[in-house]
Design a protein around this motif. Structure first.
Motif, PDB file in Angstrom:
ATOM      1  N   ALA A 146      -4.258 -39.384   9.975  1.00  0.00           N
ATOM      2  CA  ALA A 146      -4.165 -39.380   8.509  1.00  0.00           C
ATOM      3  C   ALA A 146      -5.270 -38.529   7.901  1.00  0.00           C
ATOM      4  CB  ALA A 146      -4.224 -40.805   7.970  1.00  0.00           C
ATOM      5  N   ARG A 147      -6.472 -38.581   8.450  1.00  0.00           N
ATOM      6  CA  ARG A 147      -7.571 -37.734   7.962  1.00  0.00           C
ATOM      7  C   ARG A 147      -7.249 -36.258   8.211  1.00  0.00           C
ATOM      8  NH1 ARG A 147     -10.646 -41.976  10.057  1.00  0.00           N
ATOM      9  NH2 ARG A 147     -11.008 -40.894  12.016  1.00  0.00           N
ATOM     10  N   TYR A 148      -6.745 -35.959   9.402  1.00  0.00           N
ATOM     11  CA  TYR A 148      -6.352 -34.585   9.704  1.00  0.00           C
ATOM     12  C   TYR A 148      -5.254 -34.110   8.741  1.00  0.00           C
ATOM     13  CZ  TYR A 148      -8.940 -34.224  14.129  1.00  0.00           C
ATOM     14  OH  TYR A 148      -9.925 -34.146  15.079  1.00  0.00           O
ATOM     15  N   ARG A 149      -4.320 -35.004   8.448  1.00  0.00           N
ATOM     16  CA  ARG A 149      -3.220 -34.660   7.539  1.00  0.00           C
ATOM     17  C   ARG A 149      -3.759 -34.305   6.155  1.00  0.00           C
ATOM     18  NH1 ARG A 149       0.975 -38.967   7.717  1.00  0.00           N
ATOM     19  NH2 ARG A 149       1.567 -37.864   9.599  1.00  0.00           N
ATOM     20  N   ALA A 150      -4.685 -35.104   5.647  1.00  0.00           N
ATOM     21  CA  ALA A 150      -5.280 -34.824   4.336  1.00  0.00           C
ATOM     22  C   ALA A 150      -6.052 -33.507   4.363  1.00  0.00           C
ATOM     23  CB  ALA A 150      -6.196 -35.976   3.911  1.00  0.00           C
ATOM     24  N   ASP A 151      -6.810 -33.283   5.437  1.00  0.00           N
ATOM     25  CA  ASP A 151      -7.554 -32.022   5.563  1.00  0.00           C
ATOM     26  C   ASP A 151      -6.616 -30.822   5.653  1.00  0.00           C
ATOM     27  OD1 ASP A 151      -9.920 -33.451   5.489  1.00  0.00           O
ATOM     28  OD2 ASP A 151     -10.252 -33.374   7.673  1.00  0.00           O
ATOM     29  N   ALA A 152      -5.509 -30.981   6.391  1.00  0.00           N
ATOM     30  CA  ALA A 152      -4.548 -29.887   6.539  1.00  0.00           C
ATOM     31  C   ALA A 152      -3.911 -29.546   5.196  1.00  0.00           C
ATOM     32  CB  ALA A 152      -3.468 -30.258   7.558  1.00  0.00           C
ATOM     33  N   ARG A 153      -3.584 -30.565   4.400  1.00  0.00           N
ATOM     34  CA  ARG A 153      -3.000 -30.325   3.078  1.00  0.00           C
ATOM     35  C   ARG A 153      -3.998 -29.574   2.198  1.00  0.00           C
ATOM     36  NH1 ARG A 153       1.189 -30.444   0.454  1.00  0.00           N
ATOM     37  NH2 ARG A 153       2.258 -31.650   1.993  1.00  0.00           N
ATOM     38  N   LYS A 154      -5.269 -29.998   2.197  1.00  0.00           N
ATOM     39  CA  LYS A 154      -6.283 -29.306   1.396  1.00  0.00           C
ATOM     40  C   LYS A 154      -6.431 -27.859   1.841  1.00  0.00           C
ATOM     41  CE  LYS A 154      -9.053 -33.371   0.323  1.00  0.00           C
ATOM     42  NZ  LYS A 154     -10.282 -34.098   0.618  1.00  0.00           N
ATOM     43  N   GLU A 155      -6.462 -27.640   3.156  1.00  0.00           N
ATOM     44  CA  GLU A 155      -6.597 -26.288   3.682  1.00  0.00           C
ATOM     45  C   GLU A 155      -5.398 -25.421   3.288  1.00  0.00           C
ATOM     46  OE1 GLU A 155      -7.171 -23.915   7.908  1.00  0.00           O
ATOM     47  OE2 GLU A 155      -7.698 -26.041   7.814  1.00  0.00           O
ATOM     48  N   ALA A 156      -4.202 -25.977   3.399  1.00  0.00           N
ATOM     49  CA  ALA A 156      -2.997 -25.233   3.018  1.00  0.00           C
ATOM     50  C   ALA A 156      -3.019 -24.893   1.529  1.00  0.00           C
ATOM     51  CB  ALA A 156      -1.751 -26.042   3.365  1.00  0.00           C
ATOM     52  N   GLU A 157      -3.415 -25.848   0.706  1.00  0.00           N
ATOM     53  CA  GLU A 157      -3.508 -25.589  -0.735  1.00  0.00           C
ATOM     54  C   GLU A 157      -4.543 -24.522  -1.034  1.00  0.00           C
ATOM     55  OE1 GLU A 157      -4.169 -29.469  -2.397  1.00  0.00           O
ATOM     56  OE2 GLU A 157      -2.026 -29.955  -2.370  1.00  0.00           O
ATOM     57  N   ILE A 187       9.940 -19.263 -12.716  1.00  0.00           N
ATOM     58  CA  ILE A 187       8.645 -19.907 -12.504  1.00  0.00           C
ATOM     59  C   ILE A 187       8.847 -21.267 -11.846  1.00  0.00           C
ATOM     60  CG2 ILE A 187       6.676 -20.970 -13.692  1.00  0.00           C
ATOM     61  CD1 ILE A 187       6.857 -18.590 -15.702  1.00  0.00           C
ATOM     62  N   LYS A 188       9.845 -22.014 -12.317  1.00  0.00           N
ATOM     63  CA  LYS A 188      10.139 -23.322 -11.715  1.00  0.00           C
ATOM     64  C   LYS A 188      10.500 -23.155 -10.242  1.00  0.00           C
ATOM     65  CE  LYS A 188      13.133 -27.348 -12.274  1.00  0.00           C
ATOM     66  NZ  LYS A 188      14.225 -27.929 -13.065  1.00  0.00           N
ATOM     67  N   ARG A 189      11.329 -22.150  -9.929  1.00  0.00           N
ATOM     68  CA  ARG A 189      11.695 -21.879  -8.543  1.00  0.00           C
ATOM     69  C   ARG A 189      10.454 -21.468  -7.744  1.00  0.00           C
ATOM     70  NH1 ARG A 189      15.560 -18.307  -9.256  1.00  0.00           N
ATOM     71  NH2 ARG A 189      14.157 -16.545  -9.150  1.00  0.00           N
ATOM     72  N   GLY A 190       9.579 -20.684  -8.357  1.00  0.00           N
ATOM     73  CA  GLY A 190       8.343 -20.274  -7.697  1.00  0.00           C
ATOM     74  C   GLY A 190       7.466 -21.467  -7.358  1.00  0.00           C
ATOM     75  N   ARG A 191       7.387 -22.428  -8.271  1.00  0.00           N
ATOM     76  CA  ARG A 191       6.620 -23.658  -8.009  1.00  0.00           C
ATOM     77  C   ARG A 191       7.206 -24.420  -6.823  1.00  0.00           C
ATOM     78  NH1 ARG A 191       1.990 -24.362 -10.096  1.00  0.00           N
ATOM     79  NH2 ARG A 191       1.654 -23.721 -12.228  1.00  0.00           N
ATOM     80  N   ALA A 192       8.537 -24.526  -6.786  1.00  0.00           N
ATOM     81  CA  ALA A 192       9.194 -25.229  -5.679  1.00  0.00           C
ATOM     82  C   ALA A 192       8.949 -24.497  -4.359  1.00  0.00           C
ATOM     83  CB  ALA A 192      10.688 -25.363  -5.948  1.00  0.00           C
ATOM     84  N   LEU A 193       9.045 -23.170  -4.377  1.00  0.00           N
ATOM     85  CA  LEU A 193       8.790 -22.385  -3.167  1.00  0.00           C
ATOM     86  C   LEU A 193       7.338 -22.510  -2.723  1.00  0.00           C
ATOM     87  CD1 LEU A 193      10.869 -19.182  -3.964  1.00  0.00           C
ATOM     88  CD2 LEU A 193      11.346 -20.887  -2.198  1.00  0.00           C
ATOM     89  N   LEU A 194       6.425 -22.557  -3.687  1.00  0.00           N
ATOM     90  CA  LEU A 194       5.012 -22.732  -3.358  1.00  0.00           C
ATOM     91  C   LEU A 194       4.783 -24.085  -2.700  1.00  0.00           C
ATOM     92  CD1 LEU A 194       2.019 -21.960  -3.403  1.00  0.00           C
ATOM     93  CD2 LEU A 194       1.924 -22.823  -5.750  1.00  0.00           C
ATOM     94  N   GLN A 195       5.384 -25.137  -3.254  1.00  0.00           N
ATOM     95  CA  GLN A 195       5.216 -26.468  -2.663  1.00  0.00           C
ATOM     96  C   GLN A 195       5.770 -26.502  -1.249  1.00  0.00           C
ATOM     97  OE1 GLN A 195       3.373 -28.933  -4.115  1.00  0.00           O
ATOM     98  NE2 GLN A 195       3.497 -29.683  -2.033  1.00  0.00           N
ATOM     99  N   SER A 196       6.911 -25.855  -1.046  1.00  0.00           N
ATOM    100  CA  SER A 196       7.492 -25.778   0.303  1.00  0.00           C
ATOM    101  C   SER A 196       6.566 -25.028   1.253  1.00  0.00           C
ATOM    102  CB  SER A 196       8.851 -25.086   0.263  1.00  0.00           C
ATOM    103  OG  SER A 196       9.775 -25.872  -0.434  1.00  0.00           O
ATOM    104  N   ALA A 197       5.967 -23.951   0.767  1.00  0.00           N
ATOM    105  CA  ALA A 197       5.052 -23.162   1.604  1.00  0.00           C
ATOM    106  C   ALA A 197       3.809 -23.979   1.963  1.00  0.00           C
ATOM    107  CB  ALA A 197       4.658 -21.874   0.886  1.00  0.00           C
ATOM    108  N   ILE A 198       3.305 -24.752   1.015  1.00  0.00           N
ATOM    109  CA  ILE A 198       2.141 -25.616   1.289  1.00  0.00           C
ATOM    110  C   ILE A 198       2.510 -26.656   2.343  1.00  0.00           C
ATOM    111  CG2 ILE A 198       0.650 -27.418   0.307  1.00  0.00           C
ATOM    112  CD1 ILE A 198       0.635 -25.739  -2.313  1.00  0.00           C
ATOM    113  N   ASP A 199       3.671 -27.291   2.159  1.00  0.00           N
ATOM    114  CA  ASP A 199       4.119 -28.305   3.126  1.00  0.00           C
ATOM    115  C   ASP A 199       4.276 -27.697   4.516  1.00  0.00           C
ATOM    116  OD1 ASP A 199       4.202 -30.101   1.024  1.00  0.00           O
ATOM    117  OD2 ASP A 199       6.400 -30.021   0.812  1.00  0.00           O
ATOM    118  N   GLU A 200       4.903 -26.529   4.579  1.00  0.00           N
ATOM    119  CA  GLU A 200       5.126 -25.865   5.868  1.00  0.00           C
ATOM    120  C   GLU A 200       3.795 -25.474   6.524  1.00  0.00           C
ATOM    121  OE1 GLU A 200       7.168 -21.753   7.424  1.00  0.00           O
ATOM    122  OE2 GLU A 200       8.099 -22.798   5.728  1.00  0.00           O
TER     123      GLU A 200
END
Length: 160
Positions: A92-103, A55-68
């Motif tokens: 910076a606004r686009y970056r925040a929007d992109a993170r929300k969209e990825a999540e 599960i811990k590895r899955g969380r790390a992989l999920l965070q990597s996938a969101i970042d990517e």
């Protein structure tokens, strides 16, 4: 999950202890990261880790996938920024929007991990109950055996 690759290796004997490697449930990751892990391990699923580690590895992989995914969504904005078409505040606004969209796009994976964490908690609690009941059973068997021994001695003494 993504990739859906299953290992062709025959499963090992199930381990009944959820805190030990090889616990008795399927080795495929519920978030689809299994294909990535298999490719890293030469086509084998990583069955040697505990569910908590998985599960811990899955969380790390999920965070990597969101970042990517967020980086991929920002490619056009970075290009526009490098051409001086947008300023750093707009980037910076686009970056925040992109993170929300990825999540949001990967919310299903996050929910699956949260469900796995909840199930792990239930398994751990049930295992603690099983251990407790096993100890009580062992004590009851000892008490019964002791009483049976005393009964047999009393019957022999009275020649019954």
């Amino acid at each position: 999950g993504i990739g859906g690759v299953k290992s062709s290796k025959k499963p090992q004997a199930p381990n009944p202890d959820p805190t030990k490697p090889g616990f008795a449930y399927e080795s495929r990751s519920s978030i689809g990261a299994n294909s990535e892990m298999e490719s890293r391990k030469g086509g084998r699923a990583d069955v040697a880790s505990t569910p908590a580690e998985r599960i811990k590895r899955g969380r790390a992989l999920l965070q990597s996938a969101i970042d990517e995914r967020a980086r991929a969504l920002l490619v056009p904005q970075f290009a526009a920024f490098s051409r001086d078409e947008i300023d750093s505040a707009e980037l910076a606004r686009y970056r925040a929007d992109a993170r929300k969209e990825a999540e949001n796009e990967l919310a299903g994976r996050r929910k699956a991990l949260e469900e796995c964490e909840s199930l792990l908690g239930m398994v751990t609690e049930a295992d603690a109950h099983v251990t407790s009941l096993s100890q009580l059973r062992d004590e009851a068997v000892k008490t019964r055996d002791k009483a049976a021994g005393k009964l047999e001695a009393a019957l022999r003494k009275e020649a019954i």
